[in-house]
Scaffold this motif. Structure first.
Motif, short mmCIF file in Angstrom:
data_model
loop_
_atom_site.label_atom_id
_atom_site.label_comp_id
_atom_site.label_asym_id
_atom_site.label_seq_id
_atom_site.Cartn_x
_atom_site.Cartn_y
_atom_site.Cartn_z
N THR A 192 7.19 3.47 8.53
CA THR A 192 7.86 2.75 7.45
C THR A 192 7.46 3.34 6.10
OG1 THR A 192 7.85 0.75 8.78
CG2 THR A 192 8.20 0.47 6.44
N GLU A 193 6.20 3.58 5.95
CA GLU A 193 5.71 4.13 4.68
C GLU A 193 6.27 5.53 4.45
OE1 GLU A 193 4.02 3.92 1.15
OE2 GLU A 193 4.01 2.27 2.58
N GLY A 213 3.95 1.03 10.88
CA GLY A 213 3.59 0.93 9.46
C GLY A 213 3.63 2.29 8.79
N LEU A 214 3.06 3.31 9.48
CA LEU A 214 3.07 4.66 8.93
C LEU A 214 4.49 5.20 8.83
CD1 LEU A 214 0.01 6.29 10.72
CD2 LEU A 214 0.23 5.74 8.29
N GLU A 216 10.60 -2.31 12.44
CA GLU A 216 9.93 -3.55 12.86
C GLU A 216 10.50 -4.06 14.16
OE1 GLU A 216 10.27 -6.08 9.45
OE2 GLU A 216 8.46 -5.26 8.52
N VAL A 272 13.21 -0.36 7.44
CA VAL A 272 12.05 -1.22 7.72
C VAL A 272 12.39 -2.21 8.81
CG1 VAL A 272 10.56 -3.01 6.74
CG2 VAL A 272 10.96 -0.90 5.49
N ALA A 312 1.95 -0.76 16.15
CA ALA A 312 2.05 -1.43 14.84
C ALA A 312 1.62 -0.46 13.74
CB ALA A 312 1.18 -2.68 14.82
N GLU A 313 0.55 0.28 14.00
CA GLU A 313 0.08 1.23 13.00
C GLU A 313 1.09 2.36 12.81
OE1 GLU A 313 -3.75 4.11 12.48
OE2 GLU A 313 -4.09 2.17 13.46
#
Length: 173
Positions: free
Chosen positions: A136-137, A133-134, A164, A160, A129-130
């Motif tokens: 995606t960012e 998120g990274l 996901e 994104v 998940a992290e």
């Protein structure tokens, strides 16, 4: 008789002495030797009876001693069998205790392995998940620099959604 007179022996005195001797002999036999002989016979009988009883008692004692020795040996054998039985029971109890300890150790190890697996899975999910998120960012920032404003929004949204989806359907799922 003349011969007796020549020797100086009076026949009347001799007859009286002989009668007195026979009377004393009869009296001694009647009142002394008879009861004394009876007493001796009774005593001999009692002694023989006591000797017989003593022999019987000795024989009984010998038989009892043999019986006691046999019983002692029997009890010794029973005691040895009971001791062997107790040793075997103790060995079985020790084996059971060791098996129980091994089983408990295996249960604890299994529980620890399961807890470790759960923690590892949870850590991997959190890491995915992290990472998602990274990623995606990073993708947003990279696309924001490379694309124009209209293309940026559509590309970012597509990336994104893709990341996901990857995060939700990762290798552990």
């Amino acid at each position: 008789m003349e011969l007796l007179q020549e020797l100086g022996i009076d026949f009347k005195v001799l007859a009286i002495n002989a009668a007195a001797f026979l009377l004393v002999l009869w009296l001694l036999n009647r009142f002394f030797f008879g009861p004394f002989a009876g007493f001796l016979a009774d005593r001999k009988q009692r002694i023989e009876g006591q000797m017989t009883e003593a022999e019987q008692a000795r024989q009984q004692a010998k038989e009892q001693q043999e019986q006691m020795l046999a019983q002692h040996e029997k009890l010794r054998g029973e005691l040895a069998r009971e001791a062997d039985k107790q040793r075997e029971t103790a060995r079985e109890e020790a084996r059971r205790i060791v098996e129980e300890a091994n089983r408990q150790a295996q249960d604890r190890r299994r529980s620890a392995d399961e807890a470790l697996a759960r923690e590892t899975a949870e850590t991997r999910r959190e890491l995915r998940a992290e990472t998602a998120g990274l990623a995606t960012e990073i993708a947003r920032k990279a696309l924001a620099r490379a694309l124009g404003p209209d293309d940026r929004a559509a590309s970012v949204e597509a990336a994104v959604r893709y990341v996901e989806q990857l995060a939700d359907s990762g290798p552990g799922k």
